[in-house]
Scaffold this motif. Sequence first.
Motif, short mmCIF file in Angstrom:
data_model
loop_
_atom_site.label_atom_id
_atom_site.label_comp_id
_atom_site.label_asym_id
_atom_site.label_seq_id
_atom_site.Cartn_x
_atom_site.Cartn_y
_atom_site.Cartn_z
N LEU A 316 0.81 -1.22 0.00
CA LEU A 316 0.00 0.00 0.00
C LEU A 316 0.84 1.27 0.00
O LEU A 316 0.27 2.38 0.02
N SER A 317 2.15 1.11 0.02
CA SER A 317 3.07 2.26 0.04
C SER A 317 2.86 3.17 1.24
O SER A 317 3.03 4.39 1.16
N VAL A 318 2.45 2.55 2.37
CA VAL A 318 2.37 3.32 3.61
C VAL A 318 3.79 3.63 4.07
O VAL A 318 4.60 2.71 4.22
N VAL A 339 -5.63 5.67 0.81
CA VAL A 339 -5.04 6.28 -0.38
C VAL A 339 -4.27 5.24 -1.18
O VAL A 339 -4.37 5.17 -2.42
N GLY A 340 -3.50 4.41 -0.48
CA GLY A 340 -2.68 3.41 -1.17
C GLY A 340 -3.50 2.42 -1.98
O GLY A 340 -3.16 2.12 -3.12
N ASP A 348 -12.43 4.25 -7.75
CA ASP A 348 -12.97 5.55 -7.37
C ASP A 348 -12.90 5.78 -5.86
O ASP A 348 -12.71 6.90 -5.40
N ILE A 349 -13.06 4.69 -5.10
CA ILE A 349 -13.10 4.78 -3.64
C ILE A 349 -12.14 3.78 -3.04
O ILE A 349 -12.09 2.61 -3.46
N GLY A 350 -11.38 4.22 -2.04
CA GLY A 350 -10.55 3.32 -1.26
C GLY A 350 -11.00 3.34 0.18
O GLY A 350 -11.28 4.40 0.74
N ILE A 351 -11.10 2.16 0.78
CA ILE A 351 -11.54 2.07 2.18
C ILE A 351 -10.54 1.20 2.92
O ILE A 351 -9.98 0.26 2.35
#
Length: 416
Positions: A316-318, A339-340, A348-351
Motif C-alpha cells: 500500500l506504500s504506507v 489512499v494506497g 474511485d473509492i478506497g476504504i
Amino acid sequence: MTASIITIGDELLIGQVVNTNGAYIADALNKVGVSVKNILTIGDIQIDIFHTFRKEFFKNDIVISTGGLGPTHDDITKKTLCKFFKTKLVQNEEVKANVERILAMRDMKWTAAAEEQTFVPAGCKIIPNKHGTAPGMLFERDSKFFIALPGVPYEMKEMMNQFVVPFLLNFNKGRTILHRTLCTTGITEAFLSELIGDIDELIPQSGTSLAFLPSPTGVRLRISATGDSYENVSKIISEVENQIRLKINNYIYGTDKDELEEVLGKLLSERNLTIAVAESCTGGLIADRLTDVPGSSKYFERGIVTYSNRSKIELLSVPENLITKHGAVSEEVAKAMAVGIRESSNADIGISTTGIAGPTGATPEKPLGLVWIGYSDSKNLIAKKFLFGDDRVRVKIRSSQAAMELVRKIILNIQI
C-alpha cells in the motif's frame, strides 16, 4: 386465528441441529393472518409429546408440529397422534404410491421401514410430500386444525407453501398481519429510543407495535400491525414508518431483509463507482461481504488483507516512518492505507481498516476494540475512530459494517 408451533426431536434440545423450522412456519403463518402464540421444542418422549399436544390444541385454533414422522424407533409422533385423536394406524394407498415413487427414483429396495411409512392415523387428511417418504397429516376437530409435518426443513417448507398456507387462507380471509422492519446501523438502541420518543404517541392504534431488535451490525426496528384488510394495515404501517423516518432517517439503510452490502452495492452500481478495500483487523471480511452480492464484479475492484506492518508498506506504500511514529492503529495509517489501495487499484473509492481486535495488543492509549476506518476518493480523505468492545469477532463484524456505512453516507451526502 391463533397457533402453536411444536418442534419435536432430542437433536434440537441438545443443540445438535439448529431449529429453523419454528421461525419459518411462524413467518408463513403471520403472512396469512394467523397469530403465533408460542413455539415449543420437546424431546422424543411420548408422554411429553401427548401432554403438549393436548395443552396447545385446547388453547389454540391451529397446532403445527414438525418431526417424529420417520420409520425409526424414536419417531413416535404418529403413534402419539393416534392416542391423542383416539384412532389407529392404517395403510394408505396414496402414501404407499408416493413411497414407491421415491424409492424407485433413488434406486432403493422396498424394506420394512418403507412399509412402516405407508401407515397413517385413520381419519386424517394426507398432505403430500414430494421430496420424502413421510407424509404430512391434517386433523380437524371442533373447528380446530392439527397439522403434523416432517422435520426435514426442505420437505416441511414445500408442504407449507403448497398445501398448508393455501388451506389456511380459506379459513382466515380478511385477517391481516403485516410487519415492516427498518434496518439501522451506527446508533445504539438507547439512542434510537431517545430520538424516536414516546412510543404511545407514535403508535396510537391498538394492534400495532414497535420492537427494537439489536445485533452486532445494528438495530432493526420492527413495526407490526393487525387489521381486517391488507389495505388498512398497510396504511397503518406506512404512517408509522414515515413518522420514524422523520426522526432517524439518516441511520436507516434499508428495510426488511436488506443487508448493508446489498444496499451499498446498488448505490455503487447506479453511480458507476468502483471500490477497493485494504483490510487489517477485519481480515478480508469487508471484501467477503461485498462480494457475496451477485453482480459485485461491476463495482468491486479488489481487496487486500495487509495484516502486517511490512505488507502495509510493500503493498500500500504506507511510509514506514508513519507507522513508527503513530503506530499501525492510527488515523494517519488508516488514511495512508485508503489512499494506497485507491491509487494502486485506480478505483474511485478506497476504504481501509486498522485496529486492535484483541484479546492482546492493547495499551492504555489504544484499548481493545479501537478501530480506525479510512476513506479516500478524488475529493475526500478522512479517517474515523471507533471503539467496538473487547470481543474479537464482534469487533470484526462491527468494523466491516461501519466501513460500508461510512461509504454509503459519503455517497449520499449524509453527515458522518
